[in-house]
Design an enzyme around this catalytic site. Sequence first.
Site: not given
Ligand code: UD1
Ligand code: UDP
Length: 381
Positions: A103, A125, A139, A218, A220, A250
């Site tokens: 999602d 999923e 999402e 994490h 939003r 995160h």
């Molecule tokens: C995203 C997804 C969310 C998912 C989550 C899993 C969207 C809108 N959001 O949210 O559905 O549950 O991932 O974790 O699709 N960043 C880094 N390095 C990384 C990852 C993130 O620096 O490897 C930082 C960056 O500043 C980036 C910010 O996190 O811009 C936000 O990342 P983003 O993918 O937009 O949102 P998530 O909260 O990670």
């Molecule tokens: N996870 C990971 N390292 C971490 C935290 C979570 O590998 O420090 C894994 C966790 O086992 C799960 C996935 O990341 O499989 C969940 O990701 P996240 O919570 O970022 O996203 P969501 O599932 O809420 O979309």
Amino acid sequence: MRKGLSLIKSLFFFGTRPEAIKLAPLVREFRKRPKIFDVRVCVSAQHREMLDQVLSFFGIVPEFDLDIMRPNQSLYDILGRSLHGVRDVLRSFHPDYLIVQGDTTTTFTGALAAFYEKVGVIHVEAGLRSFDKYSPFPEEMNRVLTTRLTDLHFAPTEKARQNLLEESVPEDRIFVVGNTGIDALFLCLRKLSRKSPGDFEALKPVDFSKKIILVTGHRRESFGKPFENICQALKQIARVDDVEIVYPVHLNPNVRKPVYEILKGVSNVHLIEPLDYPSFVWMMNRSHLIVTDSGGVQEEAPSLGKPVLVMRDVTERVEGIEAGTAKMVGTSKNRIVRETLGLLRDEAAYNRMARAVNPYGDGTACERIRKILRGRLLPGK
Ligand code: UD1
Ligand code: UDP
């Protein structure tokens, strides 16, 4: 979707940590059948470091990497960059179908671009619904829109199938296969069986003689006040002597700011960098209790017999709640403190939740998807 070809041209498209974890075992499953599946992987890299950790564990080197992540990116940034990037890959590879998962905004843009290019969409999923447009945000709407663009829907549970049927998705296009995240989890657990705390550098400061509370967050919709509440709650819980809080934070700056401002230096709290997937799975298995807003963690923890307190007001993963292993506690400070301390003190309540039941799958989802697709796309083979 084209039929009757000797090789099914399959393009996987994903961008974040959870999508990678849940699609990696499927990529591997397809690659075991090179005479049937011509597999390519395209990553948007909506996440960079957190995606690369997963790719490296599963040994996946993407053929296409859009590298779209920017610091503190907006939904518009992700959508625009991902949509254009995946369009170009679709036009150069011409897959028979595109596979997306879950999602995220990457998921939705993949499905949308495939639709624009008249390429079939497979959604893994499929069918999760919170029925609240703004929670989880964005999402819930990504899922609804992806469903509309999808040709074949792989639902993790019967409930997810029912959700799709209620939205008039044709019955013969929905398959209940379990969640591929459980396949990933089992695969990872097999590799971890002989590890000890000393094998995980990031966990060396943790006192494993105490009860470990593992925390992730994490969403939003929780940015701002709800996140402050969560951090204040953790600060209060950390006063309990025989407890250690381990919190892999995160990388989103909207999460890191309040977490580090409120919790840095608090005794019994370990703020660490996101753990690579095997370290995190090991940590879940060693923890006493998990407090999270994560979707994937809600699905994994019941398999490990770990109670989960879900810091959200709604969830699309109701199966864990109904099975009694997860409980929704919202984002108010007092409620999180009360529920967490309650579980720490009430052994009977803890034991009722700490049952290893697995409503989300049995670790065979990927094999089922592979067989179903082969049957549909190469009938008679
Ligand atoms: C995203 C997804 C969310 C998912 C989550 C899993 C969207 C809108 N959001 O949210 O559905 O549950 O991932 O974790 O699709 N960043 C880094 N390095 C990384 C990852 C993130 O620096 O490897 C930082 C960056 O500043 C980036 C910010 O996190 O811009 C936000 O990342 P983003 O993918 O937009 O949102 P998530 O909260 O990670
Ligand atoms: N996870 C990971 N390292 C971490 C935290 C979570 O590998 O420090 C894994 C966790 O086992 C799960 C996935 O990341 O499989 C969940 O990701 P996240 O919570 O970022 O996203 P969501 O599932 O809420 O979309």
